[in-house]
Design an enzyme around this catalytic site. Structure first.
Site, PDB file in Angstrom:
ATOM      1  N   ASP A  37       0.970  -1.694   0.217  1.00  0.00           N
ATOM      2  CA  ASP A  37      -0.109   0.237  -0.373  1.00  0.00           C
ATOM      3  C   ASP A  37       0.838   1.367   0.468  1.00  0.00           C
ATOM      4  O   ASP A  37       1.813   0.380   0.081  1.00  0.00           O
ATOM      5  CB  ASP A  37      -0.643   0.077   1.559  1.00  0.00           C
ATOM      6  CG  ASP A  37      -2.472   0.496   0.888  1.00  0.00           C
ATOM      7  OD1 ASP A  37      -1.920   1.962   0.843  1.00  0.00           O
ATOM      8  OD2 ASP A  37      -3.303  -0.046   1.039  1.00  0.00           O
ATOM      9  N   ASP A  63       3.080   2.161  -4.562  1.00  0.00           N
ATOM     10  CA  ASP A  63       2.704   3.181  -5.530  1.00  0.00           C
ATOM     11  C   ASP A  63       1.893   2.316  -6.545  1.00  0.00           C
ATOM     12  O   ASP A  63       3.476   1.852  -7.331  1.00  0.00           O
ATOM     13  CB  ASP A  63       3.147   4.545  -5.844  1.00  0.00           C
ATOM     14  CG  ASP A  63       1.897   4.716  -6.297  1.00  0.00           C
ATOM     15  OD1 ASP A  63       1.488   4.541  -6.933  1.00  0.00           O
ATOM     16  OD2 ASP A  63       1.943   6.321  -5.694  1.00  0.00           O
ATOM     17  N   TYR A 157     -14.079   6.105 -13.324  1.00  0.00           N
ATOM     18  CA  TYR A 157     -14.127   5.256 -12.476  1.00  0.00           C
ATOM     19  C   TYR A 157     -15.280   3.594 -13.353  1.00  0.00           C
ATOM     20  O   TYR A 157     -14.398   2.506 -13.393  1.00  0.00           O
ATOM     21  CB  TYR A 157     -15.163   5.451 -11.332  1.00  0.00           C
ATOM     22  CG  TYR A 157     -14.976   4.802 -10.404  1.00  0.00           C
ATOM     23  CD1 TYR A 157     -14.071   4.203  -9.334  1.00  0.00           C
ATOM     24  CD2 TYR A 157     -16.206   3.132 -10.163  1.00  0.00           C
ATOM     25  CE1 TYR A 157     -13.830   3.292  -8.147  1.00  0.00           C
ATOM     26  CE2 TYR A 157     -16.300   2.239  -9.206  1.00  0.00           C
ATOM     27  CZ  TYR A 157     -15.201   2.147  -8.211  1.00  0.00           C
ATOM     28  OH  TYR A 157     -14.793   1.170  -7.302  1.00  0.00           O
ATOM     29  N   LYS A 161     -13.014   0.217 -14.456  1.00  0.00           N
ATOM     30  CA  LYS A 161     -13.667  -0.535 -13.652  1.00  0.00           C
ATOM     31  C   LYS A 161     -13.603  -2.143 -14.616  1.00  0.00           C
ATOM     32  O   LYS A 161     -13.413  -2.880 -14.669  1.00  0.00           O
ATOM     33  CB  LYS A 161     -13.821  -0.886 -12.806  1.00  0.00           C
ATOM     34  CG  LYS A 161     -14.144  -0.107 -11.098  1.00  0.00           C
ATOM     35  CD  LYS A 161     -12.935  -0.917 -10.722  1.00  0.00           C
ATOM     36  CE  LYS A 161     -12.628  -0.254  -9.049  1.00  0.00           C
ATOM     37  NZ  LYS A 161     -11.380  -0.544  -9.053  1.00  0.00           N
ATOM     38  N   THR A 195     -12.196   7.479  -0.451  1.00  0.00           N
ATOM     39  CA  THR A 195     -11.551   8.770  -1.298  1.00  0.00           C
ATOM     40  C   THR A 195     -13.116   8.423  -1.796  1.00  0.00           C
ATOM     41  O   THR A 195     -13.483   9.344  -2.982  1.00  0.00           O
ATOM     42  CB  THR A 195     -11.035   8.115  -2.656  1.00  0.00           C
ATOM     43  OG1 THR A 195     -10.880   6.730  -2.636  1.00  0.00           O
ATOM     44  CG2 THR A 195      -9.744   8.467  -2.137  1.00  0.00           C
TER      45      THR A 195
HETATM   46  P1  NAD Z   1     -10.081   2.348   0.966  1.00  0.00           P
HETATM   47  O1  NAD Z   1     -10.375   3.451   0.513  1.00  0.00           O
HETATM   48  O2  NAD Z   1     -10.851   1.280   1.609  1.00  0.00           O
HETATM   49  O3  NAD Z   1      -9.149   0.995  -0.077  1.00  0.00           O
HETATM   50  C1  NAD Z   1      -8.190   1.404  -0.475  1.00  0.00           C
HETATM   51  C2  NAD Z   1      -6.550   1.141  -0.592  1.00  0.00           C
HETATM   52  O4  NAD Z   1      -6.235   1.293  -1.980  1.00  0.00           O
HETATM   53  C3  NAD Z   1      -6.169   2.524   0.626  1.00  0.00           C
HETATM   54  O5  NAD Z   1      -5.667   1.641   1.801  1.00  0.00           O
HETATM   55  C4  NAD Z   1      -5.397   2.701  -0.386  1.00  0.00           C
HETATM   56  O6  NAD Z   1      -3.769   3.742   0.385  1.00  0.00           O
HETATM   57  C5  NAD Z   1      -5.061   1.900  -1.467  1.00  0.00           C
HETATM   58  N1  NAD Z   1      -4.439   2.674  -2.822  1.00  0.00           N
HETATM   59  C6  NAD Z   1      -4.688   3.672  -3.479  1.00  0.00           C
HETATM   60  N2  NAD Z   1      -4.137   4.404  -4.315  1.00  0.00           N
HETATM   61  C7  NAD Z   1      -3.143   3.719  -4.462  1.00  0.00           C
HETATM   62  C8  NAD Z   1      -1.842   3.349  -4.442  1.00  0.00           C
HETATM   63  N3  NAD Z   1      -0.981   4.321  -6.064  1.00  0.00           N
HETATM   64  N4  NAD Z   1      -1.095   2.460  -4.512  1.00  0.00           N
HETATM   65  C9  NAD Z   1      -0.971   1.760  -3.440  1.00  0.00           C
HETATM   66  N5  NAD Z   1      -2.318   2.002  -2.840  1.00  0.00           N
HETATM   67  C10 NAD Z   1      -3.366   2.344  -3.088  1.00  0.00           C
HETATM   68  O7  NAD Z   1     -11.454   1.072   0.130  1.00  0.00           O
HETATM   69  P2  NAD Z   1     -12.282  -0.681  -0.077  1.00  0.00           P
HETATM   70  O8  NAD Z   1     -13.434  -0.223  -0.390  1.00  0.00           O
HETATM   71  O9  NAD Z   1     -11.686  -1.273   0.640  1.00  0.00           O
HETATM   72  O10 NAD Z   1     -11.956  -0.725  -1.861  1.00  0.00           O
HETATM   73  C11 NAD Z   1     -11.188  -1.898  -2.509  1.00  0.00           C
HETATM   74  C12 NAD Z   1     -11.180  -1.723  -3.858  1.00  0.00           C
HETATM   75  O11 NAD Z   1     -12.976  -2.130  -4.269  1.00  0.00           O
HETATM   76  C13 NAD Z   1     -10.967  -0.910  -4.748  1.00  0.00           C
HETATM   77  O12 NAD Z   1     -10.399  -1.249  -5.872  1.00  0.00           O
HETATM   78  C14 NAD Z   1     -12.541   0.000  -4.952  1.00  0.00           C
HETATM   79  O13 NAD Z   1     -12.575   0.256  -6.300  1.00  0.00           O
HETATM   80  C15 NAD Z   1     -12.621  -1.773  -5.224  1.00  0.00           C
HETATM   81  N6  NAD Z   1     -14.795  -1.309  -5.111  1.00  0.00           N
HETATM   82  C16 NAD Z   1     -15.228  -0.501  -3.642  1.00  0.00           C
HETATM   83  C17 NAD Z   1     -16.254  -0.451  -3.724  1.00  0.00           C
HETATM   84  C18 NAD Z   1     -16.984  -0.132  -2.184  1.00  0.00           C
HETATM   85  O14 NAD Z   1     -18.517   0.503  -2.098  1.00  0.00           O
HETATM   86  N7  NAD Z   1     -16.247   0.228  -1.090  1.00  0.00           N
HETATM   87  C19 NAD Z   1     -17.170  -1.255  -4.052  1.00  0.00           C
HETATM   88  C20 NAD Z   1     -16.834  -2.150  -5.483  1.00  0.00           C
HETATM   89  C21 NAD Z   1     -15.518  -1.731  -5.536  1.00  0.00           C
END
Ligand code: NAD
Length: 252
Positions: A37, A63, A157, A161, A195
């Site tokens: 991360d 990253d 987005y 995806k 975010t």
């Molecule tokens: P979150 O924001 O809690 O976690 C995302 C993580 O990704 C964070 O720890 C962040 O630091 C890390 N991250 C972001 N950019 C980065 C980069 N450039 N390099 C390394 N790490 C990076 O979100 P989440 O809900 O746990 O989401 C996880 C995945 O699931 C994402 O791909 C998101 O698009 C997908 N998703 C989320 C939802 C939702 O509603 N939460 C729904 C569908 C899909």
């Protein structure tokens, strides 16, 4: 134990579904779980928590848009743990905070992290799996936004995806003969991302829930269990599939 002997790398595992996945893979006996991360403090904390519970975990700063960083991370995993069996490309950012759904900078940001980040992960992760001549499982986090559109989310987005959904199938077609499986997971309404903007708004969430047959938001462990299935040998004949975890949202 469903992960015995396997080395897993989970991106974005400092938070949310990535952290839940790292914890679950470790609980299921993974030989090692590497948490990657860009949130160092949070990532270290998840690794320490797993170690305290008896699992083997390590945090590495990455990253996912940084190609040299990917090479270094995967080399490190192979050198320290002897190979890579499971790669979970989970890191991502939301597209629900921008007011302008056609903002160009946001487009590049979303495509860079959510799509190119997954591409780079597959590039270096699959190469390591091939070199190690071990079977492998890659799980890419898409979203229901990779299948259908939403009126209140930046088009980047959905585009990012959607790209994840289809690059998963391309990689599944290309690497099946090498014993490497590649699948995508598509969560629906989950706890908000760090975010998130509109998707964290209680009013918007209540409106969305009206269209979800199970009538509630999902929990991070419900996605982690879907990832665990794809990571384990229980899914040995599953590749190129899209596993929707959305309470039925896209079924109606
Ligand atoms: P979150 O924001 O809690 O976690 C995302 C993580 O990704 C964070 O720890 C962040 O630091 C890390 N991250 C972001 N950019 C980065 C980069 N450039 N390099 C390394 N790490 C990076 O979100 P989440 O809900 O746990 O989401 C996880 C995945 O699931 C994402 O791909 C998101 O698009 C997908 N998703 C989320 C939802 C939702 O509603 N939460 C729904 C569908 C899909």
């Amino acid at each position: 134990m469903r992960m015995t002997g396997k080395v897993a790398l989970v991106t974005g595992a400092a938070s949310g579904m990535g952290a839940a996945t790292a914890r679950l893979l470790a609980r299921e006996g993974a030989k090692a779980v590497v948490i990657a991360d860009r949130l160092d403090k949070e990532g270290e904390a998840v690794a320490a928590e797993i170690a305290k519970a008896g699992g083997t975990a390590r945090y590495l700063h990455l990253d996912v848009t940084d190609e040299a960083g990917w090479q270094k991370t995967v080399d490190d995993v192979v050198a320290v743990h002897g190979g890579l069996d499971v790669l979970v490309n989970n890191a991502g950012i939301s597209g629900s905070a921008e007011q302008d759904l056609y903002d160009t900078a946001a487009w590049h940001r979303l495509m860079g992290i959510n799509a190119t980040g997954v591409f780079l992960g597959m590039k270096y992760g699959i190469a390591a799996m091939q070199k190690g001549k071990r079977r492998g499982s890659v799980i890419n986090l898409s979203s229901i936004s990779g299948i259908v559109g939403q009126a209140y989310i930046h088009v980047g987005y959905n585009a990012s995806k959607g790209a994840v959904r289809l690059m998963t199938k391309a990689a599944a077609a290309q690497h099946g003969r090498q014993g490497i499986r590649v699948n995508s997971v598509h969560p629906g309404l989950m706890p908000p991302m760090r975010t998130s903007g509109r998707t964290a708004d209680p009013e918007q969430r209540a409106k969305t829930l009206k269209g979800v047959p199970l009538g509630r938001a999902g929990e991070v462990d419900e996605v982690a269990y879907a990832i665990l299935f794809l990571a384990s040998d229980e899914s040995s004949y599953v590749t190129g599939a899209e596993l929707v975890v959305d309470g039925g949202w896209t079924a109606v």
